[in-house]
Motif scaffolding. Structure first.
Motif, PDB file in Angstrom:
ATOM      1  N   ARG A 379       5.995   5.812  14.667  1.00 52.79           N
ATOM      2  CA  ARG A 379       5.433   6.903  13.870  1.00 52.79           C
ATOM      3  C   ARG A 379       6.055   8.239  14.284  1.00 52.79           C
ATOM      4  O   ARG A 379       6.532   8.402  15.400  1.00 52.79           O
ATOM      5  CB  ARG A 379       3.921   7.004  14.085  1.00 52.79           C
ATOM      6  CG  ARG A 379       3.053   6.102  13.207  1.00 52.79           C
ATOM      7  CD  ARG A 379       3.049   4.665  13.625  1.00 52.79           C
ATOM      8  NE  ARG A 379       1.835   3.957  13.116  1.00 52.79           N
ATOM      9  CZ  ARG A 379       1.684   2.669  13.047  1.00 52.79           C
ATOM     10  NH1 ARG A 379       2.661   1.853  13.453  1.00 52.79           N
ATOM     11  NH2 ARG A 379       0.569   2.129  12.589  1.00 52.79           N
ATOM     12  N   GLU A 387      12.108  17.649   8.766  1.00 48.72           N
ATOM     13  CA  GLU A 387      11.533  16.766   7.760  1.00 48.72           C
ATOM     14  C   GLU A 387      10.524  15.818   8.397  1.00 48.72           C
ATOM     15  O   GLU A 387      10.597  15.515   9.584  1.00 48.72           O
ATOM     16  CB  GLU A 387      12.630  15.952   7.069  1.00 48.72           C
ATOM     17  CG  GLU A 387      13.636  16.789   6.301  1.00 48.72           C
ATOM     18  CD  GLU A 387      14.672  15.931   5.616  1.00 48.72           C
ATOM     19  OE1 GLU A 387      14.642  14.698   5.787  1.00 48.72           O
ATOM     20  OE2 GLU A 387      15.527  16.493   4.912  1.00 48.72           O
ATOM     21  N   VAL A 388       9.591  15.345   7.568  1.00 40.93           N
ATOM     22  CA  VAL A 388       8.641  14.343   8.029  1.00 40.93           C
ATOM     23  C   VAL A 388       9.339  12.986   8.052  1.00 40.93           C
ATOM     24  O   VAL A 388       9.947  12.575   7.075  1.00 40.93           O
ATOM     25  CB  VAL A 388       7.400  14.292   7.104  1.00 40.93           C
ATOM     26  CG1 VAL A 388       6.490  13.137   7.505  1.00 40.93           C
ATOM     27  CG2 VAL A 388       6.628  15.611   7.180  1.00 40.93           C
ATOM     28  N   LYS A 389       9.245  12.302   9.178  1.00 40.95           N
ATOM     29  CA  LYS A 389       9.792  10.953   9.307  1.00 40.95           C
ATOM     30  C   LYS A 389       8.682  10.020   9.741  1.00 40.95           C
ATOM     31  O   LYS A 389       7.833  10.412  10.542  1.00 40.95           O
ATOM     32  CB  LYS A 389      10.936  10.916  10.328  1.00 40.95           C
ATOM     33  CG  LYS A 389      12.124  11.791   9.980  1.00 40.95           C
ATOM     34  CD  LYS A 389      12.871  11.324   8.741  1.00 40.95           C
ATOM     35  CE  LYS A 389      14.060  12.226   8.440  1.00 40.95           C
ATOM     36  NZ  LYS A 389      14.797  11.825   7.241  1.00 40.95           N
ATOM     37  N   PRO A 390       8.637   8.773   9.281  1.00 39.35           N
ATOM     38  CA  PRO A 390       9.618   8.166   8.375  1.00 39.35           C
ATOM     39  C   PRO A 390       9.534   8.746   6.973  1.00 39.35           C
ATOM     40  O   PRO A 390       8.539   9.381   6.609  1.00 39.35           O
ATOM     41  CB  PRO A 390       9.218   6.687   8.377  1.00 39.35           C
ATOM     42  CG  PRO A 390       7.748   6.710   8.645  1.00 39.35           C
ATOM     43  CD  PRO A 390       7.540   7.833   9.601  1.00 39.35           C
ATOM     44  N   ASP A 391      10.571   8.507   6.187  1.00 36.99           N
ATOM     45  CA  ASP A 391      10.567   8.956   4.790  1.00 36.99           C
ATOM     46  C   ASP A 391       9.700   8.049   3.935  1.00 36.99           C
ATOM     47  O   ASP A 391       8.957   8.536   3.071  1.00 36.99           O
ATOM     48  CB  ASP A 391      11.998   8.968   4.245  1.00 36.99           C
ATOM     49  CG  ASP A 391      12.853  10.014   4.914  1.00 36.99           C
ATOM     50  OD1 ASP A 391      12.766  11.180   4.514  1.00 36.99           O
ATOM     51  OD2 ASP A 391      13.595   9.673   5.850  1.00 36.99           O
ATOM     52  N   VAL A 392       9.803   6.740   4.167  1.00 38.27           N
ATOM     53  CA  VAL A 392       9.049   5.733   3.399  1.00 38.27           C
ATOM     54  C   VAL A 392       8.786   4.547   4.327  1.00 38.27           C
ATOM     55  O   VAL A 392       9.245   4.512   5.472  1.00 38.27           O
ATOM     56  CB  VAL A 392       9.832   5.253   2.154  1.00 38.27           C
ATOM     57  CG1 VAL A 392      10.021   6.374   1.142  1.00 38.27           C
ATOM     58  CG2 VAL A 392      11.176   4.646   2.570  1.00 38.27           C
ATOM     59  N   ARG A 449      11.391   8.757  -2.801  1.00 33.35           N
ATOM     60  CA  ARG A 449      10.152   9.373  -2.310  1.00 33.35           C
ATOM     61  C   ARG A 449       9.137   9.541  -3.436  1.00 33.35           C
ATOM     62  O   ARG A 449       7.956   9.219  -3.278  1.00 33.35           O
ATOM     63  CB  ARG A 449      10.455  10.732  -1.674  1.00 33.35           C
ATOM     64  CG  ARG A 449      11.251  10.679  -0.386  1.00 33.35           C
ATOM     65  CD  ARG A 449      11.323  12.065   0.240  1.00 33.35           C
ATOM     66  NE  ARG A 449      12.202  12.109   1.400  1.00 33.35           N
ATOM     67  CZ  ARG A 449      13.459  12.522   1.383  1.00 33.35           C
ATOM     68  NH1 ARG A 449      14.003  12.941   0.238  1.00 33.35           N
ATOM     69  NH2 ARG A 449      14.190  12.535   2.481  1.00 33.35           N
ATOM     70  N   PRO A 470       4.036  13.823   2.168  1.00 32.84           N
ATOM     71  CA  PRO A 470       4.345  12.799   3.169  1.00 32.84           C
ATOM     72  C   PRO A 470       3.555  13.020   4.448  1.00 32.84           C
ATOM     73  O   PRO A 470       3.140  14.142   4.742  1.00 32.84           O
ATOM     74  CB  PRO A 470       5.842  12.987   3.413  1.00 32.84           C
ATOM     75  CG  PRO A 470       6.071  14.442   3.178  1.00 32.84           C
ATOM     76  CD  PRO A 470       5.153  14.800   2.037  1.00 32.84           C
ATOM     77  N   PRO A 472       3.413  11.540   8.828  1.00 31.71           N
ATOM     78  CA  PRO A 472       4.287  10.939   9.843  1.00 31.71           C
ATOM     79  C   PRO A 472       4.033   9.463  10.132  1.00 31.71           C
ATOM     80  O   PRO A 472       4.709   8.893  10.991  1.00 31.71           O
ATOM     81  CB  PRO A 472       4.008  11.788  11.093  1.00 31.71           C
ATOM     82  CG  PRO A 472       3.381  13.041  10.596  1.00 31.71           C
ATOM     83  CD  PRO A 472       2.582  12.626   9.406  1.00 31.71           C
ATOM     84  N   GLN A 474       3.483   6.923   7.331  1.00 30.42           N
ATOM     85  CA  GLN A 474       4.141   6.142   6.282  1.00 30.42           C
ATOM     86  C   GLN A 474       5.031   6.975   5.375  1.00 30.42           C
ATOM     87  O   GLN A 474       5.545   6.453   4.379  1.00 30.42           O
ATOM     88  CB  GLN A 474       3.102   5.413   5.434  1.00 30.42           C
ATOM     89  CG  GLN A 474       2.103   6.331   4.722  1.00 30.42           C
ATOM     90  CD  GLN A 474       1.195   5.566   3.779  1.00 30.42           C
ATOM     91  OE1 GLN A 474       1.644   4.992   2.795  1.00 30.42           O
ATOM     92  NE2 GLN A 474      -0.093   5.534   4.102  1.00 30.42           N
ATOM     93  N   GLY A 475       5.252   8.222   5.694  1.00 29.62           N
ATOM     94  CA  GLY A 475       6.071   9.049   4.820  1.00 29.62           C
ATOM     95  C   GLY A 475       5.411   9.204   3.469  1.00 29.62           C
ATOM     96  O   GLY A 475       4.272   9.650   3.367  1.00 29.62           O
TER      97      GLY A 475
END
Length: 498
Positions: A379, A387-392, A449, A470, A472, A474-475
């Protein structure tokens, strides 16, 4: 291996040092003592000069832009490395030059590190350590949807169904006209589920030029060194390629985009990688070469690369280093770079390794068949990342795909390594629907996304609730190939109406 490239007039490095008494190259802490202990140490010598990518023309199609990028990167390396390579030759030091990042890989003694430390054209001398891959879990793991965690083989595997790939197939799009790639432990190219999808196979014979590269130049595994044919000494790489394209024409539809073609590069020796190996595969993907490493051709680059590997800080991958630059240049070349988040969950801030920590990578976490987060899935948030990771997220628990043990062999594995290739396969489906997506990673990622489907999750990471997207954990949620298709279909309809 040394390459014959044009050289400029050499100037002794000792003279450069003498003229620059206040200048010092950044040497990674502990590197010299490591060389003293072992007699020598594997290094990456990073040069100051960088290709002026801001001067690249935005005109032309993505292939023209990629050619211009490759020419600029190669020219920058050829000119700026000339003095250093002359010195290395004189010292009898074996080395490997790179252009995707302006650097040279070499094994150096403490004295040689000292000799290079005052050279003005060098920016840094970094470690190139070998570290074993964080492997997936073999076999099934507990999954609430099936109780025991055992997924029985299905004609179309559960992950392929979960991302709704068959609905896109039914519309006539299965990845045709798209090239996917994997850099990993290698690939069993003769497996019944992927052989016909290998770009080097014409149905009668194989041509591995421009379709396969081995970045392992020493023995130590069943593949040996410099394998001239695709080979997998671990099974991990075969499994991921199977999830992208695998289909034996019968009861084993394990791949998301069975109409796509694949190419590959081995970047780990029995699961052990180094930053230089990752960059060598990245360079080859940006401009594939023949089996002799000659005649690079950026027009034969893949459209999307799956990266189910990680390079932690103790391997030499730290913020701002050379692997990041290589990935940024791949993306600048119009290639979608899909990366697994890592298997250090379920706590927050557990995405530790590049490429999962990089803005340029499209990072994928893992979910189960019961629409819950996989406990192992790393996570975010990633400290300092914009950017928020993961993206998806994508299916990663108990995923069945091919192995390297036979041409009709299959097994289940669990890990974000299994989730990433589902997304790469979805990208191939999208590009088969709309060829204009090729060479446009930003647009591909935006659509992925926007069309993802959130799953229920109450975990809060980075102060962002699980109901905010999004987030952190599950994106934007689970990738959905059919939603992406519908979005593209809407775009076509709007264009037609206009």
């Amino acid at each position: 291996m040394k390459y014959s490239l044009p050289r400029v007039a050499p100037l002794a490095l000792a003279c450069a040092a003498a003229m620059s008494p206040v200048f010092a190259v950044e040497v990674e802490p502990g590197l010299r003592s490591e060389a003293e202990s072992n007699g020598s140490v594997g290094t990456l010598i990073v040069l100051q000069a960088k290709a002026p990518k801001q001067l690249l023309s935005p005109e032309g199609n993505y292939l023209e832009r990629r050619r211009e990028l490759v020419n600029m990167l190669r020219a920058t390396a050829e000119v700026s490395q000339a003095e250093l390579r002359t010195w290395l030759d004189a010292q009898g030091i074996a080395y490997r030059p790179f252009w995707i990042v302006n650097m040279i890989e070499a094994e150096l003694t403490p004295g040689q590190i000292d000799a290079l430390e005052m050279h003005r054209e060098i920016s840094a001398i970094k470690a190139n350590r070998a570290v074993a891959m964080q492997g997936p879990v073999l076999g099934p793991i507990p999954d609430a949807a099936v109780g025991s965690g055992i997924h029985a083989p299905q004609a179309t595997e559960w992950g392929v169904n979960k991302v709704r790939a068959p609905l896109v197939w039914a519309e006539g799009f299965n990845g045709q006209g798209v090239v996917v790639a994997g850099q990993d432990t290698g690939i069993r190219w003769t497996h019944n589920a992927i052989k016909a999808k290998y770009r080097g196979w014409n149905g009668v014979s194989a041509d591995h030029n421009y379709n396969w590269h081995d970045a392992i130049h020493e023995t130590g595994s069943s593949c040996g060194a410099n394998s001239p044919v695709p080979c997998d000494d671990h099974s991990h790489g075969s499994h991921t390629v199977g999830t992208m394209v695998g289909d034996d024409g019968g009861s084993n539809q394990v791949g998301v985009a069975p109409g796509a073609k694949w190419i590959g590069c081995r970047n780990m020796n029995a699961g052990v990688g180094t930053p230089a190996r990752y960059n060598e595969c990245a360079e080859w993907f940006l401009a594939p070469t023949d089996l002799n490493g000659q005649n690079p051709d950026p027009d034969r680059a893949p459209d999307v690369i799956n990266n189910s590997w990680g390079c932690p800080a103790d391997e030499g991958c730290t913020a701002g280093n050379e692997v990041r630059q290589a990935i940024e240049n791949l993306v600048a070349g119009g290639i979608v770079f899909v990366a697994s988040a890592g298997n250090d969950g379920s706590s927050c801030q557990t995405i530790f390794s590049q490429p999962g920590t990089l803005d340029a990578a499209f990072v994928v976490g893992s979910m189960t068949s019961s629409d819950t987060m996989s406990g192992f899935s790393s996570r975010g948030p990633v400290p300092g990342l914009g950017e928020v990771k993961p993206d998806v997220i994508a299916p990663g628990s108990s995923v069945r795909s091919i192995t390297n043990s036979g041409d009709n062999s299959y097994t289940s594995m669990s890990g974000t390594s299994m989730a990433g290739p589902h997304v790469a396969g979805v990208v191939a489906l999208m590009m088969s629907v709309d060829q204009s997506l090729k060479g446009d990673p930003a647009r591909v990622e935006q659509i992925l996304r926007e069309t993802s489907v959130p799953i229920s999750n109450s975990q809060v990471c980075g102060g962002i609730p699980g109901t905010t997207f999004p987030n952190p954990v599950q994106g934007m949620g689970r990738v959905d190939a059919y939603n992406a298709y519908l979005a593209l279909d809407d775009i076509f309809a709007d264009d037609f109406d206009d």
